[in-house]
Design an enzyme around this catalytic site. Sequence first.
Site, PDB file in Angstrom:
ATOM      1  N   HIS A  21       1.335   3.905   2.238  1.00 38.03           N
ATOM      2  CA  HIS A  21       1.755   4.661   3.411  1.00 38.03           C
ATOM      3  C   HIS A  21       3.267   4.860   3.381  1.00 38.03           C
ATOM      4  O   HIS A  21       4.007   4.028   2.844  1.00 38.03           O
ATOM      5  CB  HIS A  21       1.322   3.950   4.696  1.00 38.03           C
ATOM      6  CG  HIS A  21      -0.134   4.160   5.004  1.00 38.03           C
ATOM      7  ND1 HIS A  21      -0.856   3.339   5.852  1.00 38.03           N
ATOM      8  CD2 HIS A  21      -1.012   5.123   4.585  1.00 38.03           C
ATOM      9  CE1 HIS A  21      -2.099   3.783   5.937  1.00 38.03           C
ATOM     10  NE2 HIS A  21      -2.217   4.854   5.178  1.00 38.03           N
ATOM     11  N   HIS A  56       7.078  -5.881  10.929  1.00 38.65           N
ATOM     12  CA  HIS A  56       6.324  -4.628  11.071  1.00 38.65           C
ATOM     13  C   HIS A  56       5.960  -4.359  12.531  1.00 38.65           C
ATOM     14  O   HIS A  56       4.810  -4.105  12.889  1.00 38.65           O
ATOM     15  CB  HIS A  56       5.054  -4.665  10.205  1.00 38.65           C
ATOM     16  CG  HIS A  56       4.498  -3.291   9.930  1.00 38.65           C
ATOM     17  ND1 HIS A  56       3.565  -2.695  10.734  1.00 38.65           N
ATOM     18  CD2 HIS A  56       4.743  -2.409   8.927  1.00 38.65           C
ATOM     19  CE1 HIS A  56       3.250  -1.506  10.260  1.00 38.65           C
ATOM     20  NE2 HIS A  56       3.951  -1.302   9.154  1.00 38.65           N
ATOM     21  N   ASP A  65       0.173  -4.826   7.543  1.00 35.44           N
ATOM     22  CA  ASP A  65      -0.809  -3.745   7.684  1.00 35.44           C
ATOM     23  C   ASP A  65      -2.220  -4.222   7.368  1.00 35.44           C
ATOM     24  O   ASP A  65      -2.834  -3.803   6.380  1.00 35.44           O
ATOM     25  CB  ASP A  65      -0.421  -2.559   6.797  1.00 35.44           C
ATOM     26  CG  ASP A  65       0.794  -1.820   7.322  1.00 35.44           C
ATOM     27  OD1 ASP A  65       0.697  -0.614   7.577  1.00 35.44           O
ATOM     28  OD2 ASP A  65       1.842  -2.472   7.505  1.00 35.44           O
ATOM     29  N   HIS A 110       0.862  -1.187   0.000  1.00 33.50           N
ATOM     30  CA  HIS A 110       0.000   0.000   0.000  1.00 33.50           C
ATOM     31  C   HIS A 110       0.894   1.230   0.000  1.00 33.50           C
ATOM     32  O   HIS A 110       2.119   1.117  -0.053  1.00 33.50           O
ATOM     33  CB  HIS A 110      -0.959  -0.009   1.199  1.00 33.50           C
ATOM     34  CG  HIS A 110      -0.287   0.034   2.529  1.00 33.50           C
ATOM     35  ND1 HIS A 110       0.548  -0.957   2.984  1.00 33.50           N
ATOM     36  CD2 HIS A 110      -0.328   0.971   3.523  1.00 33.50           C
ATOM     37  CE1 HIS A 110       0.978  -0.660   4.195  1.00 33.50           C
ATOM     38  NE2 HIS A 110       0.478   0.509   4.539  1.00 33.50           N
ATOM     39  N   HIS A 142      -6.975  -3.039   5.449  1.00 36.14           N
ATOM     40  CA  HIS A 142      -6.301  -1.912   6.102  1.00 36.14           C
ATOM     41  C   HIS A 142      -7.151  -0.666   5.898  1.00 36.14           C
ATOM     42  O   HIS A 142      -8.231  -0.727   5.305  1.00 36.14           O
ATOM     43  CB  HIS A 142      -4.900  -1.758   5.506  1.00 36.14           C
ATOM     44  CG  HIS A 142      -3.994  -0.869   6.301  1.00 36.14           C
ATOM     45  ND1 HIS A 142      -3.967  -0.857   7.675  1.00 36.14           N
ATOM     46  CD2 HIS A 142      -3.056   0.041   5.894  1.00 36.14           C
ATOM     47  CE1 HIS A 142      -3.050   0.015   8.091  1.00 36.14           C
ATOM     48  NE2 HIS A 142      -2.499   0.581   7.035  1.00 36.14           N
ATOM     49  N   ASP A 184       5.798   4.589   5.339  1.00 36.95           N
ATOM     50  CA  ASP A 184       6.786   3.636   5.843  1.00 36.95           C
ATOM     51  C   ASP A 184       6.951   2.416   4.939  1.00 36.95           C
ATOM     52  O   ASP A 184       7.788   1.550   5.210  1.00 36.95           O
ATOM     53  CB  ASP A 184       6.435   3.198   7.275  1.00 36.95           C
ATOM     54  CG  ASP A 184       5.026   2.638   7.416  1.00 36.95           C
ATOM     55  OD1 ASP A 184       4.169   2.954   6.574  1.00 36.95           O
ATOM     56  OD2 ASP A 184       4.776   1.892   8.381  1.00 36.95           O
ATOM     57  N   HIS A 185       6.182   2.371   3.848  1.00 43.25           N
ATOM     58  CA  HIS A 185       6.280   1.257   2.899  1.00 43.25           C
ATOM     59  C   HIS A 185       6.783   1.678   1.523  1.00 43.25           C
ATOM     60  O   HIS A 185       7.138   0.820   0.718  1.00 43.25           O
ATOM     61  CB  HIS A 185       4.916   0.581   2.746  1.00 43.25           C
ATOM     62  CG  HIS A 185       4.456  -0.088   3.999  1.00 43.25           C
ATOM     63  ND1 HIS A 185       4.538  -1.452   4.204  1.00 43.25           N
ATOM     64  CD2 HIS A 185       3.936   0.433   5.142  1.00 43.25           C
ATOM     65  CE1 HIS A 185       4.079  -1.745   5.415  1.00 43.25           C
ATOM     66  NE2 HIS A 185       3.713  -0.622   5.995  1.00 43.25           N
TER      67      HIS A 185
END
Length: 306
Positions: A63, A267, A208, A61, A138, A65-66
């Site tokens: 976000h 994670h 997530d 996805h 998510h 941090d990814h």
Amino acid sequence: MIDVCLLGCGGMMPLPWRHLTSMIARINGSSLLVDCGEGTQIALRKKGWSFKPIDVICFTHFHGDHIGGLPGLLLTMGNAERTKPLTLIGPKGLERVVNSLRVIAPELPFEIRYIEIDAPQKEFDLGGYRLQAFKVSHRVPCYGYSLMLDRTGRFDAERARNAGIPLKFWNPLQKGNTMTDPDTGKVYTPDMVLGPARKGLKVTYVTDTRPTQSIRDNARGSDLFICEGMYGESEKLANAKEHRHMMMQEAADIARDAEVKELWLTHFSPSLVHPEEYLDELKKIFPETVLGRDGLSTELDYEENE
């Protein structure tokens, strides 16, 4: 054979001892990266693995941090004079998101090919291995991935001789290729010389999300199941539900139900400083549970008796 390395096992923010989310798999001379959090390049260099064979990058996805480490990785690839195309796979909107990030990496000497997932489940043939994307739960569209390396049946030389197949075609047929004899026009197919397909290799990566049936179905029988375990504290369950994340115990439940061989948890929340405190509890649910750490790697190979 598949080499797998967990480059980063942190969620939300990088820590001095924990990079953000990323996993790399090496298959038949090619590399596939799943997620590219901040610090992915550093983790790769620490591990001693090269970024050059990376042909595919998948995103669970969008976000930060990814995906926050992507612009820097693209620049590094460009500075290394990469010319072969790079394939990016992710949820709908991938091209728009990546083009926004590329404001700081506008000129690259290689083509980027975008594949946007527009269905709850989709399979890709990536030349030598298959990739199954499946939707999870998510706060934004998010997908898990199963990487599958199939294995053909055993070559039966006696069948090949009895069928009168010339020796020069044996090797191509063993590799799954259909061959036509230019002299006689006869067509030889792999099923004429190969036994039943044997068990291949499978790696499933999920992060997530809340637990879903799609995860259980797609992780089933995986040789390695890498799954989010953001929290271990029972009092964090309400927070996990609110923000659509998974408890370590829930990941272990899925691993047990899906009959995977091994579970790696990843994670971790920045507040989860000592995930090892929960390992005994987790092993009671699923004995083959491993706590992820940056640089954790394994080599998966076919079962000898197969």
